[in-house]
Design a protein around this motif. Structure first.
Motif, short mmCIF file in Angstrom:
data_model
loop_
_atom_site.label_atom_id
_atom_site.label_comp_id
_atom_site.label_asym_id
_atom_site.label_seq_id
_atom_site.Cartn_x
_atom_site.Cartn_y
_atom_site.Cartn_z
N SER A 233 -2.37 4.08 3.83
CA SER A 233 -2.87 2.75 4.24
C SER A 233 -2.49 1.68 3.23
N TYR A 234 -2.46 2.05 1.95
CA TYR A 234 -2.06 1.08 0.93
C TYR A 234 -0.60 0.68 1.14
N LYS A 235 0.22 1.63 1.58
CA LYS A 235 1.62 1.31 1.89
C LYS A 235 1.68 0.20 2.95
N GLU A 236 0.85 0.32 3.99
CA GLU A 236 0.83 -0.71 5.04
C GLU A 236 0.31 -2.04 4.48
N ASP A 237 -0.72 -1.97 3.62
CA ASP A 237 -1.30 -3.20 3.03
C ASP A 237 -0.26 -3.98 2.22
N VAL A 238 0.51 -3.26 1.39
CA VAL A 238 1.37 -3.97 0.43
C VAL A 238 2.60 -4.60 1.06
N MET A 239 2.85 -4.27 2.33
CA MET A 239 3.99 -4.93 2.99
C MET A 239 3.58 -6.26 3.62
N GLY A 250 0.68 -7.41 -0.94
CA GLY A 250 1.89 -7.16 -1.74
C GLY A 250 2.00 -7.94 -3.03
N GLU A 251 1.03 -8.81 -3.31
CA GLU A 251 1.01 -9.53 -4.60
C GLU A 251 2.37 -10.15 -4.94
N GLY A 438 -7.00 0.19 1.87
CA GLY A 438 -6.15 1.14 1.14
C GLY A 438 -6.57 2.59 1.30
N GLY A 439 -6.62 3.30 0.16
CA GLY A 439 -6.92 4.72 0.18
C GLY A 439 -8.33 5.05 0.65
N LEU A 440 -9.23 4.07 0.59
CA LEU A 440 -10.61 4.31 1.05
C LEU A 440 -10.61 4.49 2.58
#
Length: 514
Positions: A233-239, A250-251, A438-440
């Protein structure tokens, strides 16, 4: 037998070499690789302290700032021996211990000034060690966060280290927000000063916001053969772009991450949790362990300024020794914006939670140290609220007791690349209430293995957090069979390193797992 090199700033397989979750990963993944029958070399800086009882292996000579540099490679003993894993530290007098966990420097005036210098030296020495064959013929070099990404810069541009092009490089992102940004020129801690003879391409290395600077986190993402986020899920968030405080994505590096994904180089693989050799306290010692920790902290010189607060906490906890609360909600974390932003911005929501607990004869236990403004806030709330026990220090046995004896573990992280605390609580059969991010999101299922809150806007998130707390308390009080079911389901969840590392082999390392 495959041969790996792990390069990182911290490694919890060694004593006193951990500041955060990255240290756990660098400890656990090599152990799993060793179970595959493959060999791993793990190298971190010595920080002028970790080499002292080490076995000297070799001198490493290289050039920096137009000068000759010599570093020393030591093999060191881990806390626990495993076959096929060798641990090293690299010593150079300019790689000093910092003020954060005796590892990182805190440079408020000029972020990353001192750390960049340390890791410029460290990475160049590691490149030299690889070239010299200090670790044999390497198949995979696995880098962790910006502290190790300079190896990819050396591989791309440095005439001395073209041999690195023959090795597959994997880059793991543990904390995307900390990016290692330094100027290209006109600064002692700049790329040009340390690598005056290296011809490099500014555009490919630059930070989008500060175009006269290199972004070392971006270098890892742009140049590695495989890039890894520590949960799907963090992978999806950071894009996606960040829009704080509602969403942290993605900061400013979301474009690089999307490109890596389009090129088939970006993978989200959940971190594992250790289910063996668990160092566990016995049940029933949570108050005793709190008192023991408080007495220890009271004797420490560095904690004298808050002696009065520690005594206040001791007095408070003594009341619960005989008259045990009926419900314990808890959190264990570094006191930072990432972990407790919601409480700092909306202390009234936290007070609301304490009032809800009061009605069921419950307490909230928080253990942690961190940013002064967060410590200050929680100390103030502790003076004001009888059922808030804030243990403002670090104690392994108390942490174990909290994970073991809480009824509900609370994790309101603003963002969470993976998170380990929720796994540790669930391992003990304790449901968690988490922010659905994310991971949660990947580890806690609402009303099945725990409770989750979310919302489109900040206000919706806070409302959802309070509703989620109500749901948990209501189930605990009024529907014991359902509560038992959630506890059992939480305890049954298994986020094993075996599962994760099998995925590493397939996606990141691209080996056959057969």
């Amino acid at each position: 037998m495959k041969n790996f090199l792990f390069v990182a700033a911290e490694n919890d397989a060694l004593a006193n070499c951990k500041a955060g979750g990255m240290g756990d990963v660098v400890r656990d993944v090599p152990r799993q690789i060793s179970e595959h029958g493959d060999k791993v070399h793990v190298i971190v800086p010595s920080y002028s302290r970790l080499h002292q009882d080490g076995l000297f292996k070799t001198h490493l000579n290289f050039s920096l700032r137009g000068l000759s540099y010599t570093a020393e490679l030591f093999e060191v003993k881990p806390k626990k021996e495993f076959p096929n894993i060798v641990h090293y530290v690299l010593h150079h007098p300019e790689i000093e211990a910092g003020d954060i966990a005796h590892i990182y420097h805190n440079d408020p005036e000029e972020p990353f000034y001192t750390d960049a210098i340390k890791y410029f030296i460290f990475n160049t020495a590691v490149a030299e060690a690889v070239k010299k064959g200090a670790f044999g013929d390497i198949d995979i070099i696995h880098l962790h966060d910006w502290h190790a990404s300079l190896l990819l810069f050396l591989r791309a541009y440095h005439q001395e280290y073209t041999n690195l092009k023959d090795i597959r490089f994997v880059y793991s992102i543990h904390n995307l927000a900390i990016q290692g940004i330094r100027p290209f020129d006109d600064n002692y801690s700049s790329v040009r000063n340390w690598f005056p003879d290296v011809v490099f391409d500014h555009r490919t290395l630059m930070d989008y916001r500060y175009q006269d600077c290199i972004n070392l986190m971006a270098v890892g993402i742009r140049f590695a053969d495989a890039v890894h986020t520590v949960s799907p899920s963090y992978k999806e968030d950071v894009m996606k772009p960040s829009s704080p405080p509602e969403f942290i994505g993605g900061e400013s590096l979301e474009q690089d991450l999307r490109t890596a994904d389009e090129e088939g180089r970006l993978f989200g693989i959940l971190n594992g949790c250790n289910y063996k050799n668990i160092n566990i306290e016995e049940k029933g010692f949570i108050y005793r362990n709190t008192v023991k920790a408080l007495f220890r902290w009271l004797q420490e010189e560095s904690k004298k300024y808050k002696a009065d607060f520690l005594a206040h906490t001791g007095e408070k906890i003594m009341e619960y020794v005989d008259k045990r609360p009926k419900f314990i909600a808890s959190s264990v974390a570094r006191l930072t914006e990432q972990k407790f932003y919601f409480f700092r911005r909306s202390p009234e929501a936290f007070v609301e939670i304490l009032k809800k607990l009061e009605k069921v004869d419950g307490i909230f236990m928080l253990l942690g140290t961190g940013a002064p403004e967060y410590e200050e806030l929680f100390r103030q709330l502790s003076y004001e609220h009888k059922n808030f026990v804030f243990t403002n220090g670090q104690s392994e046995s108390l942490i174990d007791s909290i994970y073991l004896e809480s009824d509900l573990y609370f994790m309101p992280s603003l963002f969470e690349p993976c998170g380990i605390s929720q796994m540790l609580a669930m391992r003990n059969g304790n449901p968690c209430l988490v922010h659905h991010t994310g991971g949660l999101k990947d580890t806690v299922k609402h009303m099945k293995t725990g409770f989750a809150f979310d919302g489109e806007t900040y206000d919706e998130k806070i409302k959802s957090m309070l509703d989620g707390f109500d749901q948990a308390l209501d189930m605990f009080q009024n529907d014991k069979p359902a509560w038992k079911k959630v506890q059992t389901a939480a305890k049954k969840m298994r986020f094993t390193w075996k599962k994760s590392v099998d995925k590493y082999y397939k996606d990141l390392y691209q080996f056959d797992t057969e």
